[in-house]
Design a protein around this motif. Structure first.
Motif, PDB file in Angstrom:
ATOM      1  N   ARG A 105      -0.278  -0.393  11.635  1.00 42.07           N
ATOM      2  CA  ARG A 105       0.460  -0.023  10.183  1.00 42.07           C
ATOM      3  C   ARG A 105      -0.639  -0.081   9.298  1.00 42.07           C
ATOM      4  NH1 ARG A 105       2.294  -3.272   6.537  1.00 42.07           N
ATOM      5  NH2 ARG A 105       2.617  -5.094   8.203  1.00 42.07           N
ATOM      6  N   ASN A 106      -1.302  -0.987   9.076  1.00 36.39           N
ATOM      7  CA  ASN A 106      -2.345  -1.165   8.056  1.00 36.39           C
ATOM      8  C   ASN A 106      -3.450  -0.258   8.062  1.00 36.39           C
ATOM      9  OD1 ASN A 106      -0.793  -3.018   6.311  1.00 36.39           O
ATOM     10  ND2 ASN A 106      -1.191  -4.584   7.545  1.00 36.39           N
ATOM     11  N   CYS A 107      -3.954  -0.009   9.149  1.00 42.02           N
ATOM     12  CA  CYS A 107      -4.815   0.970   9.542  1.00 42.02           C
ATOM     13  C   CYS A 107      -4.501   2.252   9.151  1.00 42.02           C
ATOM     14  CB  CYS A 107      -5.420   0.770  10.776  1.00 42.02           C
ATOM     15  SG  CYS A 107      -6.050  -0.742  11.351  1.00 42.02           S
ATOM     16  N   ARG A 108      -3.422   2.674   9.648  1.00 42.26           N
ATOM     17  CA  ARG A 108      -2.773   4.100   9.513  1.00 42.26           C
ATOM     18  C   ARG A 108      -2.528   4.585   8.182  1.00 42.26           C
ATOM     19  NH1 ARG A 108       0.635   5.927  13.220  1.00 42.26           N
ATOM     20  NH2 ARG A 108      -0.143   4.655  14.894  1.00 42.26           N
ATOM     21  N   THR A 109      -2.366   3.637   7.174  1.00 44.68           N
ATOM     22  CA  THR A 109      -1.912   4.026   6.100  1.00 44.68           C
ATOM     23  C   THR A 109      -3.067   3.751   5.038  1.00 44.68           C
ATOM     24  OG1 THR A 109      -1.269   1.417   5.380  1.00 44.68           O
ATOM     25  CG2 THR A 109       0.186   3.125   6.058  1.00 44.68           C
ATOM     26  N   TYR A 110      -4.407   3.031   5.334  1.00 50.96           N
ATOM     27  CA  TYR A 110      -5.340   3.065   4.293  1.00 50.96           C
ATOM     28  C   TYR A 110      -6.048   4.506   3.983  1.00 50.96           C
ATOM     29  CZ  TYR A 110      -9.615   1.526   2.464  1.00 50.96           C
ATOM     30  OH  TYR A 110     -10.958   1.600   1.944  1.00 50.96           O
ATOM     31  N   PRO A 111      -6.094   4.639   2.726  1.00 55.59           N
ATOM     32  CA  PRO A 111      -6.391   3.670   1.749  1.00 55.59           C
ATOM     33  C   PRO A 111      -4.969   3.248   0.629  1.00 55.59           C
ATOM     34  CG  PRO A 111      -7.004   5.716   0.865  1.00 55.59           C
ATOM     35  CD  PRO A 111      -6.504   6.016   2.435  1.00 55.59           C
ATOM     36  N   VAL A 112      -3.992   3.685   1.213  1.00 58.44           N
ATOM     37  CA  VAL A 112      -2.718   3.433   0.612  1.00 58.44           C
ATOM     38  C   VAL A 112      -2.071   1.952   1.098  1.00 58.44           C
ATOM     39  CG1 VAL A 112      -0.176   3.872   0.257  1.00 58.44           C
ATOM     40  CG2 VAL A 112      -1.855   5.846   0.105  1.00 58.44           C
ATOM     41  N   GLY A 113      -2.048   1.190   0.177  1.00 55.32           N
ATOM     42  CA  GLY A 113      -1.430  -0.263   0.524  1.00 55.32           C
ATOM     43  C   GLY A 113       0.174  -0.340   0.266  1.00 55.32           C
ATOM     44  N   ARG A 114       0.713  -1.320   0.611  1.00 57.21           N
ATOM     45  CA  ARG A 114       1.995  -1.527   0.315  1.00 57.21           C
ATOM     46  C   ARG A 114       2.454  -3.065   0.217  1.00 57.21           C
ATOM     47  NH1 ARG A 114       6.962  -1.580   3.828  1.00 57.21           N
ATOM     48  NH2 ARG A 114       8.730  -0.511   2.721  1.00 57.21           N
ATOM     49  N   ALA A 115       3.100  -3.381  -0.984  1.00 52.54           N
ATOM     50  CA  ALA A 115       3.567  -4.764  -1.221  1.00 52.54           C
ATOM     51  C   ALA A 115       4.871  -4.696  -1.286  1.00 52.54           C
ATOM     52  CB  ALA A 115       3.075  -5.209  -2.518  1.00 52.54           C
ATOM     53  N   VAL A 116       5.668  -5.815  -0.428  1.00 53.80           N
ATOM     54  CA  VAL A 116       7.133  -5.524  -0.382  1.00 53.80           C
ATOM     55  C   VAL A 116       7.719  -7.040  -0.716  1.00 53.80           C
ATOM     56  CG1 VAL A 116       9.135  -5.630   1.384  1.00 53.80           C
ATOM     57  CG2 VAL A 116       7.247  -4.018   1.655  1.00 53.80           C
ATOM     58  N   LYS A 117       8.753  -6.844  -1.522  1.00 58.84           N
ATOM     59  CA  LYS A 117       9.540  -7.942  -1.733  1.00 58.84           C
ATOM     60  C   LYS A 117      10.958  -7.946  -1.322  1.00 58.84           C
ATOM     61  CE  LYS A 117      11.185 -10.699  -5.741  1.00 58.84           C
ATOM     62  NZ  LYS A 117      11.645 -10.651  -7.297  1.00 58.84           N
ATOM     63  N   ILE A 118      11.638  -8.728  -0.472  1.00 61.25           N
ATOM     64  CA  ILE A 118      12.776  -8.704   0.132  1.00 61.25           C
ATOM     65  C   ILE A 118      13.811  -9.515  -0.905  1.00 61.25           C
ATOM     66  CG2 ILE A 118      14.179  -9.763   2.144  1.00 61.25           C
ATOM     67  CD1 ILE A 118      12.056  -7.716   3.172  1.00 61.25           C
ATOM     68  N   GLU A 119      14.644  -8.655  -1.188  1.00 57.53           N
ATOM     69  CA  GLU A 119      15.942  -8.924  -1.928  1.00 57.53           C
ATOM     70  C   GLU A 119      16.919  -9.785  -1.253  1.00 57.53           C
ATOM     71  OE1 GLU A 119      15.290  -8.979  -5.096  1.00 57.53           O
ATOM     72  OE2 GLU A 119      13.687  -7.515  -5.425  1.00 57.53           O
ATOM     73  N   ALA A 120      17.355  -8.989  -0.260  1.00 55.21           N
ATOM     74  CA  ALA A 120      18.328  -9.881   0.716  1.00 55.21           C
ATOM     75  C   ALA A 120      17.837  -9.301   2.238  1.00 55.21           C
ATOM     76  CB  ALA A 120      19.771  -9.146   0.540  1.00 55.21           C
ATOM     77  N   ALA A 121      18.075 -10.374   2.982  1.00 54.43           N
ATOM     78  CA  ALA A 121      17.451 -10.112   4.377  1.00 54.43           C
ATOM     79  C   ALA A 121      18.743 -10.006   5.508  1.00 54.43           C
ATOM     80  CB  ALA A 121      16.724 -11.173   4.811  1.00 54.43           C
ATOM     81  N   GLY A 122      19.669  -9.175   5.042  1.00 55.62           N
ATOM     82  CA  GLY A 122      20.573  -8.843   6.080  1.00 55.62           C
ATOM     83  C   GLY A 122      20.355  -7.948   7.305  1.00 55.62           C
ATOM     84  N   GLU A 123      21.270  -7.272   7.732  1.00 58.65           N
ATOM     85  CA  GLU A 123      21.157  -6.617   9.152  1.00 58.65           C
ATOM     86  C   GLU A 123      20.237  -5.460   8.727  1.00 58.65           C
ATOM     87  OE1 GLU A 123      23.482  -3.989  12.167  1.00 58.65           O
ATOM     88  OE2 GLU A 123      24.458  -5.958  11.654  1.00 58.65           O
ATOM     89  N   VAL A 124      20.467  -4.721   7.548  1.00 64.69           N
ATOM     90  CA  VAL A 124      19.711  -3.786   7.101  1.00 64.69           C
ATOM     91  C   VAL A 124      19.046  -4.491   5.571  1.00 64.69           C
ATOM     92  CG1 VAL A 124      19.965  -1.423   5.942  1.00 64.69           C
ATOM     93  CG2 VAL A 124      21.245  -2.082   7.677  1.00 64.69           C
ATOM     94  N   PRO A 125      17.914  -4.712   5.585  1.00 62.04           N
ATOM     95  CA  PRO A 125      17.317  -5.552   4.447  1.00 62.04           C
ATOM     96  C   PRO A 125      17.024  -4.710   3.207  1.00 62.04           C
ATOM     97  CG  PRO A 125      15.623  -4.802   5.845  1.00 62.04           C
ATOM     98  CD  PRO A 125      16.857  -4.717   6.678  1.00 62.04           C
ATOM     99  N   ARG A 126      17.608  -5.259   2.103  1.00 60.14           N
ATOM    100  CA  ARG A 126      17.333  -4.796   0.786  1.00 60.14           C
ATOM    101  C   ARG A 126      16.121  -5.367   0.203  1.00 60.14           C
ATOM    102  NH1 ARG A 126      21.301  -6.856  -1.430  1.00 60.14           N
ATOM    103  NH2 ARG A 126      20.809  -7.914  -3.048  1.00 60.14           N
ATOM    104  N   LEU A 127      15.262  -4.161  -0.234  1.00 61.52           N
ATOM    105  CA  LEU A 127      13.891  -4.779  -0.754  1.00 61.52           C
ATOM    106  C   LEU A 127      13.412  -3.812  -1.689  1.00 61.52           C
ATOM    107  CD1 LEU A 127      11.821  -2.297   0.655  1.00 61.52           C
ATOM    108  CD2 LEU A 127      12.464  -3.680   2.623  1.00 61.52           C
ATOM    109  N   THR A 128      12.312  -4.256  -2.423  1.00 64.20           N
ATOM    110  CA  THR A 128      11.756  -3.299  -3.248  1.00 64.20           C
ATOM    111  C   THR A 128      10.392  -3.411  -2.858  1.00 64.20           C
ATOM    112  OG1 THR A 128      11.180  -5.353  -4.904  1.00 64.20           O
ATOM    113  CG2 THR A 128      13.140  -4.163  -5.416  1.00 64.20           C
ATOM    114  N   GLU A 129       9.709  -2.142  -3.177  1.00 64.27           N
ATOM    115  CA  GLU A 129       8.106  -1.968  -2.359  1.00 64.27           C
ATOM    116  C   GLU A 129       7.478  -1.399  -3.570  1.00 64.27           C
ATOM    117  OE1 GLU A 129       8.171   0.946   0.493  1.00 64.27           O
ATOM    118  OE2 GLU A 129       8.493   2.656  -1.013  1.00 64.27           O
ATOM    119  N   ARG A 130       6.142  -1.725  -3.663  1.00 61.59           N
ATOM    120  CA  ARG A 130       5.129  -1.151  -4.523  1.00 61.59           C
ATOM    121  C   ARG A 130       4.059  -0.537  -3.667  1.00 61.59           C
ATOM    122  NH1 ARG A 130       3.494  -5.835  -8.466  1.00 61.59           N
ATOM    123  NH2 ARG A 130       2.369  -4.123  -9.621  1.00 61.59           N
TER     124      ARG A 130
END
Length: 270
Positions: A105-130
């Motif tokens: 994953r990290n190789c295929r997206t470079y030079p775009v990076g992604r940071a993820v914050k998990i807000e709720a880790a249920g069966e379908v996670p709720r998150l915010t990404e940057r």
């Protein structure tokens, strides 16, 4: 547990999906981004690469990976060992990637990076990404001088990154759940965490042990159900140490072997 490819001294500009940037890999610096770099791997990364190389998961880990356990969470994490100390083992003499269709994953997206914050880790996670556009200062990359213009969304779609992000987020949600809800740092020791290694990183071995063939269940479905089953197993393990939502409750499955319990959960889609 760290969860990003390490880009030392990289300048990160925050971007949105519809933002445009210029990037086109150059033959003149091909492979410079594939050496002296820590590339952490998700379970799906490892599974796809091992299948592409037609290697058993244990052999892939032995040949190409290093692993350790988080100092506080004791959760296992895996990275490509050759790239950390020199050239990536999959880099060809011309600097190109020998497993490009199966690159992580990290190789295929470079030079775009992604940071993820998990807000709720249920069966379908709720998150915010940057999302970030990374420009490294300590190694030459001529890609940013190219003429090809992309939107961030186009770049990620061309790399099939959205599927990788989705499956990675399921894994991140599991790690978040184990850390925040089950307080795994209080009871998960490295010895106990070793039990997780084959469940997470060697699905072929797990399939054989559980008697779940590829004809019975495709790879992606097995991955999704496996993570959900591991969540249940961890919840039951945490309860035995007095942590998590089942703490203090008697489990009807206490006498069931781990393999039998996993098979039950995966086939029933826990």
């Amino acid at each position: 547990m760290p969860d990003a490819t390490s880009f030392p001294k990289a300048v990160r500009h925050e971007i949105e999906l519809n933002d445009r940037f210029t990037f086109e890999c150059s033959e003149k610096c091909m492979g410079n981004c594939c050496r002296l770099i820590t590339i952490l791997l998700d379970p799906w990364d490892i599974e796809v690469m091992a299948r592409y190389l037609k290697l058993p998961g244990t052999e892939f880990l032995d040949l190409f990976c290093s692993y350790d356990f988080g100092t506080t969470s004791h959760w296992p994490f895996v990275w490509l060992k050759h790239a950390e100390k020199g050239c990536c083992a999959f880099m060809l003499p011309d600097g190109k990637c020998s497993i490009y269709p199966a690159r992580p994953r990290n190789c295929r997206t470079y030079p775009v990076g992604r940071a993820v914050k998990i807000e709720a880790a249920g069966e379908v996670p709720r998150l915010t990404e940057r999302l970030f556009l990374m420009v490294e200062k300590n190694r030459p990359c001529l890609g940013h001088d190219g003429e090809r213009v992309w939107t961030v969304k186009e770049w990620l779609a061309a790399a099939d990154a959205f599927k990788y992000y989705e499956l990675s987020d399921l894994y991140l949600a599991l790690v978040h759940y184990a850390s925040e809800t089950l307080n795994c740092r209080a009871w998960l020791t490295p010895n106990t965490a070793r039990i997780l290694m084959p469940l997470l990183f060697t699905p072929d071995l797990l399939r054989k042990k559980l008697g779940i063939s590829e004809e019975m269940m495709d790879h992606e479905t097995f991955y999704r159900r496996r993570l959900k089953a591991i969540r249940v197993i961890l919840t039951e393990m945490a309860a035995s140490f007095g942590f998590g939502p089942l703490a203090g409750q008697d489990s009807a499955d206490q006498e069931m072997s781990l393999a039998t319990r996993l098979r039950q959960l995966i086939l029933l889609d826990a």
